[in-house]
Design a protein around this motif. Structure first.
Motif, PDB file in Angstrom:
ATOM      1  N   ALA A 472      73.214  35.549  28.369  1.00  0.00           N
ATOM      2  CA  ALA A 472      73.451  35.410  29.693  1.00  0.00           C
ATOM      3  C   ALA A 472      73.447  36.497  30.502  1.00  0.00           C
ATOM      4  CB  ALA A 472      74.847  34.474  29.839  1.00  0.00           C
ATOM      5  N   TYR A 473      74.198  37.613  29.872  1.00  0.00           N
ATOM      6  CA  TYR A 473      74.339  39.046  30.598  1.00  0.00           C
ATOM      7  C   TYR A 473      72.990  39.590  31.205  1.00  0.00           C
ATOM      8  CZ  TYR A 473      76.008  43.889  31.369  1.00  0.00           C
ATOM      9  OH  TYR A 473      75.932  44.914  31.895  1.00  0.00           O
ATOM     10  N   LEU A 474      72.158  39.384  29.981  1.00  0.00           N
ATOM     11  CA  LEU A 474      70.902  40.159  30.008  1.00  0.00           C
ATOM     12  C   LEU A 474      69.911  38.982  31.051  1.00  0.00           C
ATOM     13  CD1 LEU A 474      70.475  41.364  26.619  1.00  0.00           C
ATOM     14  CD2 LEU A 474      70.991  43.039  28.513  1.00  0.00           C
ATOM     15  N   ASP A 475      70.199  37.886  30.849  1.00  0.00           N
ATOM     16  CA  ASP A 475      69.424  36.894  31.582  1.00  0.00           C
ATOM     17  C   ASP A 475      69.446  37.164  33.144  1.00  0.00           C
ATOM     18  OD1 ASP A 475      67.988  35.710  29.723  1.00  0.00           O
ATOM     19  OD2 ASP A 475      69.501  33.950  29.650  1.00  0.00           O
ATOM     20  N   CYS A 476      70.870  37.568  33.524  1.00  0.00           N
ATOM     21  CA  CYS A 476      71.301  37.866  34.950  1.00  0.00           C
ATOM     22  C   CYS A 476      71.236  39.321  35.351  1.00  0.00           C
ATOM     23  CB  CYS A 476      72.771  37.268  35.121  1.00  0.00           C
ATOM     24  SG  CYS A 476      72.984  35.605  34.820  1.00  0.00           S
ATOM     25  N   GLY A 477      70.486  40.094  34.569  1.00  0.00           N
ATOM     26  CA  GLY A 477      70.209  41.399  34.935  1.00  0.00           C
ATOM     27  C   GLY A 477      71.397  42.250  35.001  1.00  0.00           C
ATOM     28  N   GLY A 478      72.260  42.046  33.967  1.00  0.00           N
ATOM     29  CA  GLY A 478      73.500  42.795  33.962  1.00  0.00           C
ATOM     30  C   GLY A 478      74.502  42.518  34.942  1.00  0.00           C
ATOM     31  N   SER A 479      74.424  41.358  35.664  1.00  0.00           N
ATOM     32  CA  SER A 479      75.660  40.952  36.529  1.00  0.00           C
ATOM     33  C   SER A 479      76.694  40.025  35.902  1.00  0.00           C
ATOM     34  CB  SER A 479      74.890  40.162  37.317  1.00  0.00           C
ATOM     35  OG  SER A 479      76.064  39.307  38.453  1.00  0.00           O
ATOM     36  N   THR A 480      77.781  40.734  35.643  1.00  0.00           N
ATOM     37  CA  THR A 480      78.954  39.986  35.037  1.00  0.00           C
ATOM     38  C   THR A 480      79.108  38.717  35.984  1.00  0.00           C
ATOM     39  OG1 THR A 480      80.519  41.416  36.038  1.00  0.00           O
ATOM     40  CG2 THR A 480      79.734  41.977  34.012  1.00  0.00           C
ATOM     41  N   GLY A 481      79.182  38.732  37.163  1.00  0.00           N
ATOM     42  CA  GLY A 481      79.569  37.613  37.861  1.00  0.00           C
ATOM     43  C   GLY A 481      78.730  36.345  37.699  1.00  0.00           C
ATOM     44  N   ARG A 482      77.290  36.649  37.627  1.00  0.00           N
ATOM     45  CA  ARG A 482      76.240  35.496  37.667  1.00  0.00           C
ATOM     46  C   ARG A 482      76.425  35.273  36.182  1.00  0.00           C
ATOM     47  NH1 ARG A 482      70.984  38.523  39.127  1.00  0.00           N
ATOM     48  NH2 ARG A 482      70.227  36.576  38.227  1.00  0.00           N
ATOM     49  N   ALA A 483      76.686  36.105  35.307  1.00  0.00           N
ATOM     50  CA  ALA A 483      76.657  35.550  33.840  1.00  0.00           C
ATOM     51  C   ALA A 483      78.061  34.569  33.670  1.00  0.00           C
ATOM     52  CB  ALA A 483      76.732  36.673  32.884  1.00  0.00           C
ATOM     53  N   ALA A 484      79.281  34.982  34.297  1.00  0.00           N
ATOM     54  CA  ALA A 484      80.267  34.313  34.322  1.00  0.00           C
ATOM     55  C   ALA A 484      80.081  32.663  34.871  1.00  0.00           C
ATOM     56  CB  ALA A 484      81.543  34.900  34.750  1.00  0.00           C
ATOM     57  N   GLU A 485      79.272  32.721  35.807  1.00  0.00           N
ATOM     58  CA  GLU A 485      79.209  31.379  36.485  1.00  0.00           C
ATOM     59  C   GLU A 485      78.057  30.664  35.710  1.00  0.00           C
ATOM     60  OE1 GLU A 485      76.995  29.752  40.568  1.00  0.00           O
ATOM     61  OE2 GLU A 485      77.606  31.956  40.469  1.00  0.00           O
ATOM     62  N   LEU A 486      77.215  31.170  34.929  1.00  0.00           N
ATOM     63  CA  LEU A 486      76.098  30.663  33.917  1.00  0.00           C
ATOM     64  C   LEU A 486      76.889  29.945  32.777  1.00  0.00           C
ATOM     65  CD1 LEU A 486      73.515  29.790  33.310  1.00  0.00           C
ATOM     66  CD2 LEU A 486      73.103  32.050  32.223  1.00  0.00           C
ATOM     67  N   LEU A 487      78.128  30.747  32.465  1.00  0.00           N
ATOM     68  CA  LEU A 487      78.757  30.292  31.233  1.00  0.00           C
ATOM     69  C   LEU A 487      79.856  29.565  31.576  1.00  0.00           C
ATOM     70  CD1 LEU A 487      78.823  33.897  29.355  1.00  0.00           C
ATOM     71  CD2 LEU A 487      77.338  31.855  28.677  1.00  0.00           C
ATOM     72  N   GLY A 488      80.457  29.565  32.623  1.00  0.00           N
ATOM     73  CA  GLY A 488      81.576  28.694  32.979  1.00  0.00           C
ATOM     74  C   GLY A 488      82.862  29.272  32.728  1.00  0.00           C
ATOM     75  N   VAL A 489      82.908  30.656  32.775  1.00  0.00           N
ATOM     76  CA  VAL A 489      84.130  31.324  32.322  1.00  0.00           C
ATOM     77  C   VAL A 489      84.467  32.213  33.432  1.00  0.00           C
ATOM     78  CG1 VAL A 489      83.647  31.163  29.633  1.00  0.00           C
ATOM     79  CG2 VAL A 489      82.657  33.135  31.185  1.00  0.00           C
ATOM     80  N   HIS A 490      85.626  33.146  33.243  1.00  0.00           N
ATOM     81  CA  HIS A 490      86.049  33.805  34.329  1.00  0.00           C
ATOM     82  C   HIS A 490      85.202  35.319  34.270  1.00  0.00           C
ATOM     83  CE1 HIS A 490      88.545  36.799  36.759  1.00  0.00           C
ATOM     84  NE2 HIS A 490      88.746  35.881  37.151  1.00  0.00           N
TER      85      HIS A 490
END
Length: 526
Positions: A472-490
């Motif tokens: 998810a982190y790499l899908d979102c181009g290294g954005s932790t915020g977008r990856a967190a939203e995708l995974l449903g976590v903080h």
């Protein structure tokens, strides 16, 4: 008082409820119904209210015209009927006199019938039924057979049986599935009629619950249920045959629409292989176009396809599963399909193109709207459909009508990729990125390579969670915020997991290995 005929031998008695449902009583308005399970022993035609006072318990009294029309005489007859435990009183009352007598009958719980025809003839017919109830039951069975034969679905058949059998509750029961050691709450019916081996669904039974009644009445109910059983089996078999024939036509038509048409000689290059079928393709064959029109399929000007696949890759999409899904699929949707295609089923919607809207921007707006519509429709359908397996969905790319095969292929790749994240809304091909390639070429050798690439993650207990986070982190181009939203976590959770991945020795930033790590993360995260 005329004693027309007493009831027949023991075992051939008839209850008030059964008598009231016979053909002669269909023209009688009934009020204050009570004591319907009590047996009627005889029918008497009386011309004096005092004769009601002398009636034996269990008698059904029919008043002659002289005393049947006035409120005062009928009211006295009702009171005497209550005293003598008479089963019911049938009379002739006008609209002015009727309300007061009906009110009295309701207070005393004495069934009252109002008949505007020949009361003497009615009494004669009822007395014949009471004397020989089996003849009446035979007529009832014949009537039910005639009415049931005119019905073409289960609900209508059961409605007829329910309406024709007095005091009987009829249901079609399918035993619920249960595991060993668990008890299932089954109804306690008076009569069970198994649907039998010819039933399209095994284990079902027609159940009838009788309030009360004679053995002869139970036999009558059983005979009617046997007739209903045969008609239900015939109707459902006809429906299954019709559905199977339609499914075959749908599959054939879709194959004609998406299989490439004949091209010129020589080995085609990669550009020709990727190009959609042109005017020589199957889409323009008259028989395919005519079949699509008969099925009500709209094709274009532009289409977006969707794909539905089982979560379990070992689940065969055979004829039984296909018919089950077709029967359970919601009706009334502006959607073609589902039609068996590839690993599952294909669907699609059509919408306008820029030539008709007049603006490329409007065309893009229509595409985005169509994508949202198809995704939301598939989501609702998957939530409503229950066929015993988990289904996933993917959405393809907007194309012209000639590109339906391409959109279906993209949708199936998106549906395959959805197996990584079950429970999420339908995946869109345009959002897959590198996961589209993984969905296309996934296999044992590729998974083994992924294990070697991310061996540090494979060696820890929560390696799958870390792999999912990395993907998810790499899908979102290294954005932790977008990856967190995708995974449903903080967001801090994602940051902590990425730091841990780095500490385990995975170099996320190395350009030469980043793509391989990205793909490996998705493979291990499944």
């Amino acid at each position: 008082m005329n004693d027309l005929r007493q009831g027949g031998p023991v075992g051939e008695s008839i209850t008030l409820a059964e008598l009231l449902r016979t053909e002669p009583m269909r023209a009688v308005q009934l009020h204050a119904l009570a004591g319907l399970d009590r047996v009627v022993d005889e029918v008497r035609l009386v011309d004096d209210v005092e004769q009601v006072r002398a009636a034996r318990p269990g008698t059904l009294v029919v008043l002659q015209h002289g005393i049947a029309r006035t409120a005062w005489s009928t009211a006295i007859a009702v009171r005497y009927a209550w005293e003598r435990n008479v089963r019911a009183v049938i009379c002739e009352l006008d609209m002015v006199a009727a309300p007061s007598v009906i009110s009295l009958a309701e207070r005393l719980s004495v069934p009252l019938g109002i008949h505007g025809g020949d009361l003497a003839a009615l009494a004669l017919e009822l007395s014949a039924i009471v004397a020989y109830p089996e003849a009446s039951r035979a007529r009832l069975v014949a009537r039910c057979a005639e009415l049931v034969a005119q019905q073409y679905d289960v609900d209508s058949i059961l409605a007829v049986v329910q309406s024709e059998l007095p005091g009987v509750q009829v249901t079609l029961h399918t035993p619920p599935r249960h595991t060993e050691g668990q008890a299932t709450a089954a109804p306690e019916p008076s009569i069970r009629v198994p649907m039998g081996r010819l039933d399209v669904r095994q284990g079902r039974e027609l159940l009838a619950t009788l309030e009360r009644g004679s053995v002869a009445w139970a036999r009558t109910v059983h005979a009617v249920l046997e007739i209903a059983r045969a008609q239900i089996i015939a109707c459902e078999a006809a429906a299954q045959i019709g559905l199977a024939q339609r499914r075959q036509l749908e599959e054939w038509t879709l194959r004609q629409l998406v299989e490439p048409g004949p091209r010129g000689g020589g080995h085609p290059g990669w550009r020709e292989q990727l190009a959609p079928a042109g005017p020589g393709g199957q889409l323009h064959r008259p028989e395919a176009r005519a079949a699509a029109e008969r099925l009500g399929w709209r094709l274009g000007p532009r289409v977006i396809a969707g794909s539905i696949v089982p979560l379990d890759t070992d689940m065969p999409v055979d004829d039984d599963l296909d018919l089950t899904l077709a029967a359970a699929w919601p009706q009334g949707l502006d959607l073609a399909g589902p039609v068996r295609h590839g690993e599952g089923w294909g669907v699609w919607i059509s919408f306008e193109d820029e030539l008709e809207t007049g603006s490329p921007e409007q065309a893009r707006t229509l595409e985005r709207r169509a994508l949202r519509t198809l995704s939301a429709t598939l989501q609702r359908c998957l939530e409503q459909v229950s066929i015993g397996i988990t289904l996933l969905a993917g959405v393809g790319t907007p194309v012209g009508a000639d590109g339906l095969a391409t959109s279906l292929r993209h949708a199936e790749l998106a549906a395959r990729a959805a197996r990584d994240r079950p429970g999420q809304p339908p995946q869109s091909f345009t959002d897959l990125g590198a996961r589209a390639f993984l969905a296309a070429v996934d296999g044992p050798a590729l998974r083994e390579l992924a294990l070697e690439t991310l061996a540090p993650l494979a060696s820890v207990e929560d390696g799958i969670v870390l792999a999912q986070t990395l993907g998810a982190y790499l899908d979102c181009g290294g954005s932790t915020g977008r990856a967190a939203e995708l995974l449903g976590v903080h967001r801090n959770t994602v940051t902590g997991r990425i730091d841990r991945i780095r500490r385990l020795g995975v170099d996320i930033e190395a350009p030469g290995t980043r793509l391989g790590i990205h793909m490996a993360a998705h493979l291990l995260g499944r």
